[in-house]
Structure formats: C-alpha cells, structure tokens
Motif scaffolding. Structure first.
Motif, PDB file in Angstrom:
ATOM      1  N   GLU A   1     -21.991  -1.082  -5.259  1.00 27.69           N
ATOM      2  CA  GLU A   1     -20.983  -1.398  -4.247  1.00 27.69           C
ATOM      3  C   GLU A   1     -19.581  -1.527  -4.845  1.00 27.69           C
ATOM      4  OE1 GLU A   1     -22.555  -5.392  -5.627  1.00 27.69           O
ATOM      5  OE2 GLU A   1     -23.407  -3.431  -5.248  1.00 27.69           O
ATOM      6  N   GLY A   2     -19.413  -1.199  -6.121  1.00 27.48           N
ATOM      7  CA  GLY A   2     -18.093  -1.231  -6.757  1.00 27.48           C
ATOM      8  C   GLY A   2     -17.161  -0.217  -6.105  1.00 27.48           C
ATOM      9  N   ARG A   3     -15.932  -0.629  -5.829  1.00 27.43           N
ATOM     10  CA  ARG A   3     -14.952   0.234  -5.154  1.00 27.43           C
ATOM     11  C   ARG A   3     -13.559  -0.019  -5.705  1.00 27.43           C
ATOM     12  NH1 ARG A   3     -19.219   1.417  -3.224  1.00 27.43           N
ATOM     13  NH2 ARG A   3     -19.754   1.990  -1.109  1.00 27.43           N
ATOM     14  N   LEU A   4     -12.659   0.921  -5.463  1.00 27.33           N
ATOM     15  CA  LEU A   4     -11.244   0.680  -5.725  1.00 27.33           C
ATOM     16  C   LEU A   4     -10.728  -0.280  -4.650  1.00 27.33           C
ATOM     17  CD1 LEU A   4      -9.894   4.234  -6.598  1.00 27.33           C
ATOM     18  CD2 LEU A   4      -9.919   2.244  -8.096  1.00 27.33           C
ATOM     19  N   PRO A   5      -9.841  -1.195  -5.016  1.00 27.08           N
ATOM     20  CA  PRO A   5      -9.348  -2.151  -4.016  1.00 27.08           C
ATOM     21  C   PRO A   5      -8.474  -1.485  -2.966  1.00 27.08           C
ATOM     22  CG  PRO A   5      -8.155  -2.396  -6.071  1.00 27.08           C
ATOM     23  CD  PRO A   5      -9.256  -1.411  -6.336  1.00 27.08           C
ATOM     24  N   THR A   6      -8.475  -2.074  -1.781  1.00 29.45           N
ATOM     25  CA  THR A   6      -7.641  -1.567  -0.698  1.00 29.45           C
ATOM     26  C   THR A   6      -6.307  -2.311  -0.632  1.00 29.45           C
ATOM     27  OG1 THR A   6      -8.826  -3.047   0.788  1.00 29.45           O
ATOM     28  CG2 THR A   6      -9.569  -0.754   0.694  1.00 29.45           C
ATOM     29  N   LEU A   7      -6.241  -3.472  -1.263  1.00 32.79           N
ATOM     30  CA  LEU A   7      -4.985  -4.225  -1.368  1.00 32.79           C
ATOM     31  C   LEU A   7      -4.465  -4.145  -2.796  1.00 32.79           C
ATOM     32  CD1 LEU A   7      -5.844  -7.511   0.593  1.00 32.79           C
ATOM     33  CD2 LEU A   7      -4.411  -5.623   1.359  1.00 32.79           C
TER      34      LEU A   7
ATOM     35  N   LEU B   1      -0.024  -8.838 -14.016  1.00 31.35           N
ATOM     36  CA  LEU B   1      -1.024  -7.787 -14.214  1.00 31.35           C
ATOM     37  C   LEU B   1      -1.345  -7.165 -12.865  1.00 31.35           C
ATOM     38  CD1 LEU B   1      -3.388  -9.886 -16.488  1.00 31.35           C
ATOM     39  CD2 LEU B   1      -1.656  -8.270 -17.237  1.00 31.35           C
ATOM     40  N   HIS B   2      -1.128  -5.870 -12.750  1.00 26.83           N
ATOM     41  CA  HIS B   2      -1.416  -5.149 -11.509  1.00 26.83           C
ATOM     42  C   HIS B   2      -2.879  -4.714 -11.538  1.00 26.83           C
ATOM     43  CE1 HIS B   2       2.818  -4.987 -10.290  1.00 26.83           C
ATOM     44  NE2 HIS B   2       3.034  -4.967 -11.590  1.00 26.83           N
ATOM     45  N   LEU B   3      -3.672  -5.291 -10.656  1.00 22.96           N
ATOM     46  CA  LEU B   3      -5.113  -5.066 -10.675  1.00 22.96           C
ATOM     47  C   LEU B   3      -5.581  -4.248  -9.483  1.00 22.96           C
ATOM     48  CD1 LEU B   3      -6.479  -8.573 -11.722  1.00 22.96           C
ATOM     49  CD2 LEU B   3      -5.869  -6.641 -13.168  1.00 22.96           C
ATOM     50  N   HIS B   4      -4.891  -3.148  -9.202  1.00 29.42           N
ATOM     51  CA  HIS B   4      -5.310  -2.327  -8.070  1.00 29.42           C
ATOM     52  C   HIS B   4      -5.546  -0.869  -8.463  1.00 29.42           C
ATOM     53  CE1 HIS B   4      -0.875  -2.131  -8.161  1.00 29.42           C
ATOM     54  NE2 HIS B   4      -1.075  -0.868  -7.838  1.00 29.42           N
ATOM     55  N   ARG B   5      -5.463  -0.568  -9.739  1.00 29.25           N
ATOM     56  CA  ARG B   5      -5.582   0.832 -10.167  1.00 29.25           C
ATOM     57  C   ARG B   5      -6.989   1.222 -10.600  1.00 29.25           C
ATOM     58  NH1 ARG B   5      -0.285  -0.771 -12.877  1.00 29.25           N
ATOM     59  NH2 ARG B   5       1.245  -0.054 -11.377  1.00 29.25           N
ATOM     60  N   CYS B   6      -7.854   0.238 -10.816  1.00 33.66           N
ATOM     61  CA  CYS B   6      -9.232   0.499 -11.246  1.00 33.66           C
ATOM     62  C   CYS B   6     -10.178  -0.357 -10.413  1.00 33.66           C
ATOM     63  CB  CYS B   6      -9.416   0.128 -12.719  1.00 33.66           C
ATOM     64  SG  CYS B   6      -8.441   1.100 -13.865  1.00 33.66           S
ATOM     65  N   SER B   7     -11.452  -0.014 -10.452  1.00 36.57           N
ATOM     66  CA  SER B   7     -12.436  -0.800  -9.704  1.00 36.57           C
ATOM     67  C   SER B   7     -12.905  -2.018 -10.486  1.00 36.57           C
ATOM     68  CB  SER B   7     -13.632   0.073  -9.334  1.00 36.57           C
ATOM     69  OG  SER B   7     -14.224   0.597 -10.500  1.00 36.57           O
ATOM     70  N   CYS B   8     -12.658  -2.034 -11.820  1.00 39.56           N
ATOM     71  CA  CYS B   8     -13.038  -3.201 -12.613  1.00 39.56           C
ATOM     72  C   CYS B   8     -12.072  -3.379 -13.780  1.00 39.56           C
ATOM     73  CB  CYS B   8     -14.469  -3.098 -13.114  1.00 39.56           C
ATOM     74  SG  CYS B   8     -14.725  -1.802 -14.337  1.00 39.56           S
ATOM     75  N   TYR B   9     -11.952  -4.630 -14.220  1.00 38.45           N
ATOM     76  CA  TYR B   9     -11.080  -4.984 -15.343  1.00 38.45           C
ATOM     77  C   TYR B   9     -11.851  -5.881 -16.289  1.00 38.45           C
ATOM     78  CZ  TYR B   9      -7.314  -2.943 -12.729  1.00 38.45           C
ATOM     79  OH  TYR B   9      -6.527  -2.045 -12.058  1.00 38.45           O
ATOM     80  N   VAL B  10     -11.903  -5.487 -17.572  1.00 38.03           N
ATOM     81  CA  VAL B  10     -12.595  -6.258 -18.598  1.00 38.03           C
ATOM     82  C   VAL B  10     -11.556  -7.055 -19.373  1.00 38.03           C
ATOM     83  CG1 VAL B  10     -14.047  -6.141 -20.658  1.00 38.03           C
ATOM     84  CG2 VAL B  10     -14.403  -4.510 -18.803  1.00 38.03           C
ATOM     85  N   PHE B  11     -11.785  -8.358 -19.491  1.00 35.93           N
ATOM     86  CA  PHE B  11     -10.907  -9.246 -20.239  1.00 35.93           C
ATOM     87  C   PHE B  11     -11.602  -9.634 -21.535  1.00 35.93           C
ATOM     88  CE2 PHE B  11      -9.611  -9.438 -15.934  1.00 35.93           C
ATOM     89  CZ  PHE B  11      -8.261  -9.749 -15.932  1.00 35.93           C
ATOM     90  N   GLY B  12     -10.887  -9.555 -22.663  1.00 38.65           N
ATOM     91  CA  GLY B  12     -11.488  -9.948 -23.928  1.00 38.65           C
ATOM     92  C   GLY B  12     -10.639  -9.568 -25.120  1.00 38.65           C
ATOM     93  N   ARG B  13     -11.202  -9.818 -26.311  1.00 40.61           N
ATOM     94  CA  ARG B  13     -10.484  -9.568 -27.563  1.00 40.61           C
ATOM     95  C   ARG B  13     -10.881  -8.252 -28.238  1.00 40.61           C
ATOM     96  NH1 ARG B  13     -11.732 -12.389 -31.686  1.00 40.61           N
ATOM     97  NH2 ARG B  13     -13.666 -13.223 -30.875  1.00 40.61           N
ATOM     98  N   ASP B  14     -11.799  -7.499 -27.667  1.00 43.14           N
ATOM     99  CA  ASP B  14     -12.323  -6.284 -28.300  1.00 43.14           C
ATOM    100  C   ASP B  14     -11.293  -5.156 -28.215  1.00 43.14           C
ATOM    101  OD1 ASP B  14     -13.781  -4.228 -29.357  1.00 43.14           O
ATOM    102  OD2 ASP B  14     -15.520  -4.510 -28.044  1.00 43.14           O
ATOM    103  N   ARG B  15     -10.489  -4.999 -29.269  1.00 45.87           N
ATOM    104  CA  ARG B  15      -9.429  -3.982 -29.270  1.00 45.87           C
ATOM    105  C   ARG B  15      -9.968  -2.559 -29.286  1.00 45.87           C
ATOM    106  NH1 ARG B  15      -4.437  -5.630 -27.716  1.00 45.87           N
ATOM    107  NH2 ARG B  15      -4.219  -7.785 -28.310  1.00 45.87           N
ATOM    108  N   SER B  16     -11.258  -2.378 -29.549  1.00 45.17           N
ATOM    109  CA  SER B  16     -11.811  -1.027 -29.464  1.00 45.17           C
ATOM    110  C   SER B  16     -11.870  -0.563 -28.009  1.00 45.17           C
ATOM    111  CB  SER B  16     -13.191  -0.957 -30.121  1.00 45.17           C
ATOM    112  OG  SER B  16     -14.094  -1.818 -29.466  1.00 45.17           O
TER     113      SER B  16
END
Length: 175
Positions: free
Chosen positions: A38-44, A60-75
């Motif tokens: 059920e993952g989708r791109l946001p409508t707002l 942070l603009h969070l409307h360009r992807c369906s998910c955003y990962v937060f963390g320290r993994d620079r890879s």
C-alpha cells in the motif's frame, strides 16, 4: 557401508528469510524494511521542520518519494529518500517515514482513500519518540499534522506539516 557421518538431517521447508532479504536490497545494501504493497507517493506536500532548541535548522521536503530512511549509514547517500541523522545515538538505519494508502468508511456506504505518512522504528538502539513517547520497533504509527518526531537521544526535533498547514491555520489534515 558407513557412508553416513551421523544422523540423517531432516528436510526443512521453513522460511529462511533469503527471499525477503533479496527484496530488501538496494545497490548491494540490505535495507531494514520492505515497502508495503500500500506504499504510495504522497498527495500532499509534506515537510519536516528540523529544530535544535528554539532555532529552525532545516526544512526537509518529504513529498518526492514514497519512503524516507533516517540514519547514519552514509552508504545510503544515493538512496532517493535517505535523510542523514549524524547524532552518535542514531543507528545506521534508524527509522523510516513511509507513505501508505489508507482506506476509511466515508459514512455513506462507500470508501474514501487518502495517502498518509507513517513512521516506523527500524529496531534502533535508542528508539524513536513520537510526541515525547517512545514507539515500538517495526510497527507503523500514523503521523498527523504538527506531530513531533525525535531520533535517538538527539536534541533535534522534527515537526511535520504540509504546505496547506501554513495557509489554512485550521490544524486539520485537509489541504
């Protein structure tokens, strides 16, 4: 005679996790989550406003992807939805904000749908706090306008708003 070196091993048809691991790979890096069907791109046009104390440090603009990962993994720097959190108490893959299609009864026998943001702690060591309360690992929590998210023991707080929040001032989720 004597070819067997011990008891015969039973066949194991249980889940090995190998297929799931394959679906969680991104350019050779194993992600700690899999996007749900059920993952989708946001409508707002959702935004996270980052604060350190009283000072706003980033938007942070969070409307360009369906998910955003937060963390320290620079890879994961080239991962389309990677947001670096450089605090030492944050895990390599600390949390994810995932947009999901939500179906609700419209009160007239039908169904209305909306795409909503959810946060999930990816089994981080120091947790994720939503409005001051630590959330459970590996469980989605729906985010609402004006929610405050903190990762680990960082003093940075992230306030969630969408582009209609600022103009309307209504405090609800309608654009």
């Amino acid at each position: 005679e004597g070819e067997e070196d011990g008891p015969k091993q039973e066949k194991n048809f249980g889940l090995s996790g190998l297929l799931a691991k394959e679906t969680r790979m991104w350019q050779g890096i194993e992600l700690k989550f899999t996007e749900p069907p059920e993952g989708r791109l946001p409508t707002l046009r959702w935004r996270l406003y980052e604060f350190k104390g009283e000072e706003q440090t980033a938007t942070l603009h969070l409307h360009r992807c369906s998910c955003y990962v937060f963390g320290r993994d620079r890879s994961l720097n080239k991962f389309p939805g990677f947001v670096p959190t450089d605090h030492p108490s944050c895990s390599k893959q600390h949390a994810v904000i995932q947009y999901r299609l939500k179906e609700e009864d419209d009160g007239m026998g039908g169904v209305k749908t909306s795409v909503r943001p959810y946060v999930m702690d990816l089994q981080s060591t120091n947790g994720v706090k939503l409005n001051g309360e630590r959330i459970e690992d590996m469980r989605y929590y729906e985010l609402k306008e004006k929610d405050v998210v903190r990762f680990g023991n960082s003093s940075r707080e992230y306030v969630l708003l969408h582009e209609g929040s600022l103009e309307s001032g209504r405090g609800d989720d309608t654009p």
